[in-house]
Enzyme design. Sequence first.
Site, PDB file in Angstrom:
ATOM      1  N   ILE A  54     140.246  74.143  79.658  1.00 40.61           N
ATOM      2  CA  ILE A  54     139.468  74.730  78.572  1.00 40.61           C
ATOM      3  C   ILE A  54     138.820  73.615  77.761  1.00 40.61           C
ATOM      4  O   ILE A  54     139.490  72.666  77.346  1.00 40.61           O
ATOM      5  CB  ILE A  54     140.354  75.603  77.662  1.00 40.61           C
TER       6      ILE A  54
ATOM      7  N   TYR B 225     155.065  68.273  80.631  1.00 41.92           N
ATOM      8  CA  TYR B 225     154.310  69.362  80.012  1.00 41.92           C
ATOM      9  C   TYR B 225     154.375  70.617  80.873  1.00 41.92           C
ATOM     10  O   TYR B 225     154.601  71.723  80.373  1.00 41.92           O
ATOM     11  CB  TYR B 225     152.858  68.930  79.814  1.00 41.92           C
TER      12      TYR B 225
ATOM     13  N   ALA C 199     156.669  71.444  82.848  1.00 44.91           N
ATOM     14  CA  ALA C 199     158.026  71.993  82.743  1.00 44.91           C
ATOM     15  C   ALA C 199     158.154  72.888  81.521  1.00 44.91           C
ATOM     16  O   ALA C 199     158.792  73.953  81.587  1.00 44.91           O
ATOM     17  CB  ALA C 199     159.047  70.867  82.679  1.00 44.91           C
TER      18      ALA C 199
ATOM     19  N   ASN D 177     150.490  80.336  70.066  1.00 48.16           N
ATOM     20  CA  ASN D 177     149.502  79.417  70.621  1.00 48.16           C
ATOM     21  C   ASN D 177     149.822  77.944  70.363  1.00 48.16           C
ATOM     22  O   ASN D 177     149.465  77.087  71.165  1.00 48.16           O
ATOM     23  CB  ASN D 177     148.125  79.746  70.031  1.00 48.16           C
TER      24      ASN D 177
ATOM     25  N   SER E 263     150.370  77.987  80.991  1.00 47.63           N
ATOM     26  CA  SER E 263     149.328  77.116  81.537  1.00 47.63           C
ATOM     27  C   SER E 263     149.306  77.272  83.043  1.00 47.63           C
ATOM     28  O   SER E 263     150.338  77.537  83.674  1.00 47.63           O
ATOM     29  CB  SER E 263     149.605  75.652  81.184  1.00 47.63           C
TER      30      SER E 263
ATOM     31  N   LYS F  63     155.756  74.587  80.113  1.00 42.57           N
ATOM     32  CA  LYS F  63     154.986  75.811  80.343  1.00 42.57           C
ATOM     33  C   LYS F  63     155.629  76.686  81.419  1.00 42.57           C
ATOM     34  O   LYS F  63     155.509  77.916  81.392  1.00 42.57           O
ATOM     35  CB  LYS F  63     153.546  75.467  80.704  1.00 42.57           C
TER      36      LYS F  63
END
Length: 252
Positions: free
Chosen positions: A190, A157, A159, A92, A144, A161
């Site tokens: 979220i 970011y 990229a 996580n 994501s 994920k």
Amino acid sequence: MEQLLQNKVCIITGAAQGIGKAIAEQFAADGGIVYACDRQPNSMNEWSEECSRKYVTKVIPLYFDITDTVEVKNAFMAINKKEGKIDALINNAGVVFNKKLGMIVREEMELMFKINVIAVIEMIQLAARLMARNKRGSIVNMASVTAMLGSPGQVAYSATKGAIVSVTKSAAKELAPSGIRVNAVAPGIIKTERFTELYEATGDKIDERIRRIALGRLGNPEDIANACAFLASDRSSYISGQILGVDGCASI
């Protein structure tokens, strides 16, 4: 009634706050033996004791930097020696810099890839070696929705994920003969502490984003925790190599 993760030894990274904390608490509620990992010393001591009492299980805080290969190896080996197995790894922990394409700098990109991708691959390597001894295990990565749909201001970011999506699918095929399943959860928007800080800082209008979510609300950390618990459990024993979108049917 048997709990979803009864007596399963579960490692959760980035567990001190937000989604990671919700995952750790849900796993404890489902009967898991939870190793809650973070790099901030003493950030989970009191909370882990409360969870252990509340759910009548073990919630053990561990503090290490996931980018430090030696620290990670020592932690995983210590868990395996103490418990005799590792049943689930939830990758996580992550970092995000939300910046337009022309503003993101190399140092930020490198840090995101170091934490979001390289550290994840290394932890999969370590966990898989230990899980293979028992011919079973579940690894859940954090992708994501931006990896599939894209998002302005999140090129770098997204990229990282997107890389996690590829890592998940390839690792699932490679580790299947060892009885190890690999899946990913792809959250939408979220509502966490970090999310609130980002939107307050940028002045973005969240109402416009919510209107693009078919279910009409932001996600909660518990929504992600429930998905991770299912994928870590034996109820998903024939599911591997999948990317589970938990995004309220979003179009972002």
